[in-house]
Design a protein around this motif. Structure first.
Motif: not given
Length: 135
Positions: A15-28
């Motif tokens: 989830l996190v790596e694919p979301a970042i690859a799409l340009g999303w900023q991710v916090a967990v």
């Protein structure tokens, strides 16, 4: 967001790596048990390095700065049956549930719980299908 359910060990890669690859900023943010699990296998440190944010599992003090940016959407994956039940009944007894509950109670708040289905659930459903109890 993540809970202590089957699949939490793949939160970063699934989830996190694919979301970042799409340009999303991710916090967990994790439930306490999920945090313990991922700390034990080294994933917590990897998530913090990847996102650039601390992984949250406990509330901050009112005098402490917010460690994460304001979220546009909360994805809970995997969401355990316990988590879904607590969310449905308004029991916000940890940081993860509190954030998602507040988002759902806010105009424009978005949350997407993705239930985690473990091997025992899958096996049980398949067995019931084979026995003719489910179609």
């Amino acid at each position: 967001m993540g809970t202590a359910a089957d699949g939490i060990e793949t939160l970063r890669t699934g989830l996190v790596e694919p979301a970042i690859a799409l340009g999303w900023q991710v916090a967990v943010t994790l439930t306490p048990n999920a945090g313990r699990w991922l700390r034990a296998n080294g994933e917590l440190d990897r998530l913090e390095t990847l996102t650039g944010f601390p992984v949250r599992g406990t509330p901050r003090l009112p005098t402490e700065p917010r460690p994460h940016p304001v979220a546009d959407c909360y994805v809970v994956a995997p969401a355990s049956a316990n988590y879904i039940a607590k969310l449905a009944t308004g029991i916000a007894d940890n940081q993860d549930l509190t954030q998602v509950s507040e988002a759902l109670g806010t105009t424009g708040g978005r949350a997407c719980p993705a239930p985690g289905v473990g091997a025992s659930h899958r096996d049980s459903a398949e067995g019931k299908r084979e026995a003719g109890l489910w179609t």
